[in-house]
Every structure is written in C-alpha cells, then in structure tokens.
Design an enzyme around this catalytic site. Structure first.
Site, PDB file in Angstrom:
ATOM      1  N   ARG A   1      11.888  -7.420   3.042  1.00 45.13           N
ATOM      2  CA  ARG A   1      11.835  -5.972   2.785  1.00 45.13           C
ATOM      3  C   ARG A   1      13.082  -5.250   3.292  1.00 45.13           C
ATOM      4  O   ARG A   1      13.517  -5.450   4.420  1.00 45.13           O
ATOM      5  CB  ARG A   1      10.589  -5.391   3.451  1.00 45.13           C
ATOM      6  CG  ARG A   1      10.455  -3.893   3.239  1.00 45.13           C
ATOM      7  CD  ARG A   1       9.063  -3.418   3.400  1.00 45.13           C
ATOM      8  NE  ARG A   1       8.628  -3.397   4.795  1.00 45.13           N
ATOM      9  CZ  ARG A   1       7.454  -2.925   5.170  1.00 45.13           C
ATOM     10  NH1 ARG A   1       6.594  -2.477   4.275  1.00 45.13           N
ATOM     11  NH2 ARG A   1       7.123  -2.921   6.439  1.00 45.13           N
TER      12      ARG A   1
ATOM     13  N   ARG B   1      -6.220   3.565  12.119  1.00 43.60           N
ATOM     14  CA  ARG B   1      -5.924   2.156  12.378  1.00 43.60           C
ATOM     15  C   ARG B   1      -6.885   1.533  13.372  1.00 43.60           C
ATOM     16  O   ARG B   1      -6.813   0.349  13.636  1.00 43.60           O
ATOM     17  CB  ARG B   1      -4.514   2.041  12.931  1.00 43.60           C
ATOM     18  CG  ARG B   1      -3.485   1.622  11.864  1.00 43.60           C
ATOM     19  CD  ARG B   1      -2.180   1.504  12.554  1.00 43.60           C
ATOM     20  NE  ARG B   1      -1.201   0.651  12.003  1.00 43.60           N
ATOM     21  CZ  ARG B   1      -0.252   1.005  11.156  1.00 43.60           C
ATOM     22  NH1 ARG B   1      -0.246   2.191  10.609  1.00 43.60           N
ATOM     23  NH2 ARG B   1       0.690   0.154  10.818  1.00 43.60           N
TER      24      ARG B   1
ATOM     25  N   ARG C   1      13.916  -2.654   8.556  1.00 48.11           N
ATOM     26  CA  ARG C   1      13.231  -1.931   9.631  1.00 48.11           C
ATOM     27  C   ARG C   1      13.245  -2.759  10.908  1.00 48.11           C
ATOM     28  O   ARG C   1      13.110  -3.969  10.857  1.00 48.11           O
ATOM     29  CB  ARG C   1      11.772  -1.699   9.218  1.00 48.11           C
ATOM     30  CG  ARG C   1      11.523  -0.344   8.644  1.00 48.11           C
ATOM     31  CD  ARG C   1      10.180  -0.253   8.018  1.00 48.11           C
ATOM     32  NE  ARG C   1       9.086  -0.558   8.949  1.00 48.11           N
ATOM     33  CZ  ARG C   1       7.808  -0.343   8.661  1.00 48.11           C
ATOM     34  NH1 ARG C   1       7.464   0.158   7.496  1.00 48.11           N
ATOM     35  NH2 ARG C   1       6.873  -0.625   9.532  1.00 48.11           N
TER      36      ARG C   1
ATOM     37  N   ARG D   1       1.891  -7.181  14.689  1.00 49.69           N
ATOM     38  CA  ARG D   1       1.293  -6.152  13.823  1.00 49.69           C
ATOM     39  C   ARG D   1       0.123  -6.733  13.018  1.00 49.69           C
ATOM     40  O   ARG D   1      -0.877  -6.058  12.796  1.00 49.69           O
ATOM     41  CB  ARG D   1       2.353  -5.550  12.906  1.00 49.69           C
ATOM     42  CG  ARG D   1       3.291  -4.607  13.664  1.00 49.69           C
ATOM     43  CD  ARG D   1       4.653  -4.499  12.992  1.00 49.69           C
ATOM     44  NE  ARG D   1       4.619  -3.785  11.748  1.00 49.69           N
ATOM     45  CZ  ARG D   1       5.483  -3.987  10.734  1.00 49.69           C
ATOM     46  NH1 ARG D   1       6.431  -4.898  10.840  1.00 49.69           N
ATOM     47  NH2 ARG D   1       5.405  -3.288   9.640  1.00 49.69           N
TER      48      ARG D   1
ATOM     49  N   LYS E   1       0.818  -1.214   0.000  1.00 45.93           N
ATOM     50  CA  LYS E   1       0.000   0.000   0.000  1.00 45.93           C
ATOM     51  C   LYS E   1       0.851   1.263   0.000  1.00 45.93           C
ATOM     52  O   LYS E   1       0.456   2.257  -0.594  1.00 45.93           O
ATOM     53  CB  LYS E   1      -1.048  -0.015   1.110  1.00 45.93           C
ATOM     54  CG  LYS E   1      -0.559   0.349   2.464  1.00 45.93           C
ATOM     55  CD  LYS E   1      -1.693   0.318   3.456  1.00 45.93           C
ATOM     56  CE  LYS E   1      -1.173  -0.057   4.821  1.00 45.93           C
ATOM     57  NZ  LYS E   1      -0.063   0.739   5.344  1.00 45.93           N
TER      58      LYS E   1
END
Ligand code: AMP
Length: 202
Positions: A119, A85, A153, A164, A13
């Site tokens: 990632r 959220r 990250r 998460r 996204k």
C-alpha cells in the site's frame, strides 16, 4: 443513512467507504485520517501510538469524532470507517447517535499482510495505490492524479501490522456481536465488493 464499515487492515473498507459515501451523498469519516491530521501539542504523542499499531485513548478519539459528526457536512448521514474499534467505543457511540447498518468487509490475515505491504498513499491528495495488487501508479512513486509523491504509512510495516491485526481480532471483531451486521467478501475485485455493498444497502 448512518453506517459503520468494519474490516481488517487492507480489506479495502476505506476505498469502499469513499465510493459509497459519494454514491449516497454521505460524509466519510475515517478516524485514522482524522488522527493523521492532528497537529499541535498532541501530534508527537498520537504519531508515536499510531506507529506502534496501538489504539489512541477512547477519550481522545471520541472527542475528535464528536466534533466531526456535528459538522454541517455530516448532517445528512455518514459512514464511520475505523470507529468504533472496541466495546467501550460502541457504548460511547450509542450516546451520540443511532446506527442503521453495519457492513463487514472480510479478508484473511494473509491477504491483509500481502495488501498492506504494497500500500502507498499520495502525500499530496491522499489517493491510494497498491504496488502488490492494484491500482498500480503509471509511474513508480508518483501519483497519477496530482503528481504528488507516493509514500508508505509509518504503521504499514509488518511488525505494526501484526499488532494491528491482533487488536482487530481481539477487540474490533467483538463489536460485530453488538450490531446486526452484513458481511461482504472483500477478496473480490474492488468493483465486485462495491456491488456487494450497494446490494446489501439497497
Ligand atoms: P486506520 O487508518 O483505521 O488503520 O487507523 C490507523 C491508526 O489510528 C490505528 O492503528 C490507531 O492507532 C488509530 N486509530 C484509528 N481509529 C481509532 C479508534 N477508533 N480508536 C483508537 N485508535 C484509533
């Protein structure tokens, strides 16, 4: 256009929000990025919460978001990426601005874990790569665009990611019930997802 993009970690996204913002001249607001830029006294506390995969307080994130929305670059429209959220944030947002469209980019939890483990981001210019999927950097650990170092990250480890995803399913998905949203299959190529999003927005 005032848009919200919703999707689990690794759905792409952020990538799509950046491209769509460029195409339509909108401001891309990633609350995760805004939090990573926090400095001063708050930084240690914010870093600690983020590295556990928890959410920072609604009060803090709303304050940071409001400041950004009031800036000149966001006057002609925006894409919210990572906000709201939970239902409390939906209600706070309604006090600040109306929203035209909500786009959901959907992927499975398995795909999320696969993508997130690969990632990497450039520490200098922010470009995003993926060593498990694509785009892979030409030289391992080095940004194609600026030569910066590619880093993982802190919250992109499996334990924080499971947390998460749990928060996503428990809280974030419920915001979809509050808006009329359109769903795009996020398990297609970046190009196909982009075309899908443009189609629903046109
Ligand atoms: P993201 O880059 O969207 O995955 O966000 C990374 C982390 O930033 C999240 O796991 C939270 O700790 C924090 N964060 C981002 N957006 C919000 C939000 N709207 N409310 C609370 N915490 C947030």
């Amino acid at each position: 256009m005032k848009l919200i993009f919703v999707g689990p970690q690794g759905s792409g996204k952020g990538t799509q929000a950046k491209r769509i913002a460029r195409k339509f001249g909108l401001c891309h607001i990633s609350t995760g990025d805004l939090l990573r830029e926090v400095d001063g006294e708050l930084k240690t506390e914010v870093d600690k919460i983020m590295s556990r995969g928890d959410l920072v307080s609604d009060e803090l994130i709303v304050r940071i978001l409001k400041e950004k929305l009031e800036s000149d670059e966001c006057k002609s429209g925006f894409i919210l990426d990572g906000f709201p959220r939970n239902v409390a944030q939906v209600e706070e947002l309604a006090k600040i601005t109306e929203i035209d469209r909500v786009v959901e980019i959907a992927i499975s939890d398995e795909e999320s874990v696969r993508r997130i483990s690969g990632r990497r981001g450039c520490g200098k210019c922010g470009a995003i790569y993926n060593i498990a999927t694509a785009p892979k950097p030409k030289v391992e650990g080095v940004c194609d665009d600026c030569g910066g170092e590619l880093i993982q990250r802190k919250d992109d480890n499996e334990e924080a990611l499971r947390e998460r995803l749990k928060v996503y399913h428990e809280d974030t998905e419920s915001i979809l019930e509050r808006y009329t949203s359109v769903r795009v299959d996020g398990e297609q190529s970046i190009e196909k997802v982009f075309e899908g999003v443009v189609e629903v927005l046109d």
